[in-house]
Design an enzyme around this catalytic site. Structure first.
Site, PDB file in Angstrom:
ATOM      1  N   SER A  16      -4.886 -12.692  48.909  1.00  0.00           N
ATOM      2  CA  SER A  16      -4.797 -13.746  47.923  1.00  0.00           C
ATOM      3  C   SER A  16      -3.646 -14.833  48.436  1.00  0.00           C
ATOM      4  O   SER A  16      -3.718 -15.901  48.297  1.00  0.00           O
ATOM      5  CB  SER A  16      -4.036 -13.162  46.668  1.00  0.00           C
ATOM      6  OG  SER A  16      -5.032 -12.245  46.110  1.00  0.00           O
ATOM      7  N   ARG A  39       4.412 -16.939  44.652  1.00  0.00           N
ATOM      8  CA  ARG A  39       3.926 -15.678  43.728  1.00  0.00           C
ATOM      9  C   ARG A  39       3.867 -16.208  42.338  1.00  0.00           C
ATOM     10  O   ARG A  39       2.958 -15.649  41.494  1.00  0.00           O
ATOM     11  CB  ARG A  39       5.192 -14.571  43.815  1.00  0.00           C
ATOM     12  CG  ARG A  39       5.004 -13.286  42.893  1.00  0.00           C
ATOM     13  CD  ARG A  39       5.803 -12.173  43.408  1.00  0.00           C
ATOM     14  NE  ARG A  39       5.432 -11.543  44.762  1.00  0.00           N
ATOM     15  CZ  ARG A  39       4.544 -10.734  44.993  1.00  0.00           C
ATOM     16  NH1 ARG A  39       3.645 -10.116  44.111  1.00  0.00           N
ATOM     17  NH2 ARG A  39       4.263 -10.166  46.147  1.00  0.00           N
ATOM     18  N   HIS A  42       0.405 -17.317  42.381  1.00  0.00           N
ATOM     19  CA  HIS A  42      -0.498 -15.970  42.557  1.00  0.00           C
ATOM     20  C   HIS A  42      -0.691 -15.449  41.064  1.00  0.00           C
ATOM     21  O   HIS A  42      -1.712 -14.934  40.777  1.00  0.00           O
ATOM     22  CB  HIS A  42       0.266 -15.019  43.570  1.00  0.00           C
ATOM     23  CG  HIS A  42      -0.436 -13.796  43.597  1.00  0.00           C
ATOM     24  ND1 HIS A  42       0.101 -12.526  43.080  1.00  0.00           N
ATOM     25  CD2 HIS A  42      -1.467 -13.213  44.261  1.00  0.00           C
ATOM     26  CE1 HIS A  42      -0.666 -11.367  43.228  1.00  0.00           C
ATOM     27  NE2 HIS A  42      -1.662 -12.019  43.973  1.00  0.00           N
TER      28      HIS A  42
END
Lengths: 208, 208
Positions: A16, A39, A42
């Site tokens: 990812s 993040r 993500h």
């Protein structure tokens, strides 16, 4: 079972982050901010976090120092609390706490005609030792923190100010960013959420 | 304290939904889907949910019927669990459950080399009575549900399939939408999350 070729679960997170980098193309992020920005992307699949995350100068350094010194992380929702990796936090002696569901917070909020978030922030400002706030929901939490900090009685090590929404949210974030000598990570504008607050905490915890 | 005029906390949600409608302009939503779409936007400030939420024909009707009959809502994260309004759920005798943190789920996942989400879905498929899934994180949860449902051994009343991410997510959602006679609400594409899963559940609970 089916004909789709799935990536093995243990490789998903690595892959990812590679795909996020691929989409960023030639954009080079500040290496200190990079894990936090990535993040947030993500956890939301929303590349707006590339643009809207604002960091005060020593936000990350201060937060990491506080984590190493066993800071308390205070959230404004049980969702953010649930999303923070408590195992990794515990490694550093970091306690994660949310006052919102406490019965006496509810009672005091009712009696005083305040939000539970406001009362929770008052409680949190009495915590001994370094404190990091992870605010993903309540603008009133940021408004109260702004007031307490302005009075000079209390100073957290970091405010993660990422409430989401259409009312009071933009203004409350601007208030936090207007404070001098305060370290913050703020998602400018409407976007954010408990998931983003938790993701930023986890990015800090994973990259000490 | 400061010069910004804030909206009173008890009016925030109402005002937020008004502002969302204002931004939608002339767009007229299906009245049944409207509270769900708007709450997903409300929880993320992301208008992509206007486009990406896909509803099977009887998804909402089925879900509301199941709620009125005391369905169990199963989530794939403690974050989604934390975000669902348990007080309102309890009014209908709805129990909200997440197997992910159970010690024996962890042990079985390790032993079998599966994800905890996979094991959790197996457990959930043994629940008596109507079941609604709220999947905001793990594509493997959807992949396992697809497999179990294909075998014909179990049929949930609704799958809310809104995991977020860059790997396996799009494909896992397509698998769910490929099932015949299954009611689903799916966020097509990469977007979603535990916050969206919880928001959709709450929109259903608030509009019975």
């Amino acid at each position: 079972m089916n004909n789709i070729k799935f990536v093995e679960p243990h490789n998903i997170e690595k892959r990812s982050f590679e795909l996020i980098q691929k989409e960023l193309g030639d954009i080079i992020l500040d290496p200190e901010k990079e894990p936090i920005i990535k993040r947030a992307i993500h956890t939301s699949a929303d590349f707006d976090y590339l643009e809207n995350l604002c960091f005060s100068e020593n936000a990350i350094k201060n937060a990491k120092h506080a984590i190493k010194n066993g800071a308390t992380i205070v959230t404004d929702t049980n969702m953010a609390l649930a999303g923070i990796n408590k195992k990794v936090a515990a490694k550093y002696g970091v306690n994660v706490h949310c006052f919102m569901a406490d019965e006496d917070v509810f009672t005091e909020a009712e009696e005083r005609g305040e939000t539970r978030a406001t009362i929770s922030m008052e409680r949190a400002s009495k915590i001994e030792g370094p404190v990091i706030f992870a605010i993903g929901n309540a603008p009133t939490a940021l408004i109260k923190l702004h007031e307490i900090i302005k009075e000079g009685k209390f100073k957290p090590e970091l405010i993660i100010g990422v409430p989401v929404g259409f009312v009071n949210v933009v203004e409350a974030k601007e208030l936090i960013m207007s404070l001098e000598n305060l370290e913050y990570i703020v998602a400018k504008g409407r976007k954010g959420g408990s998931n983003i607050a938790a993701a930023i905490c986890n990015a800090l915890l994973y990259n000490i």
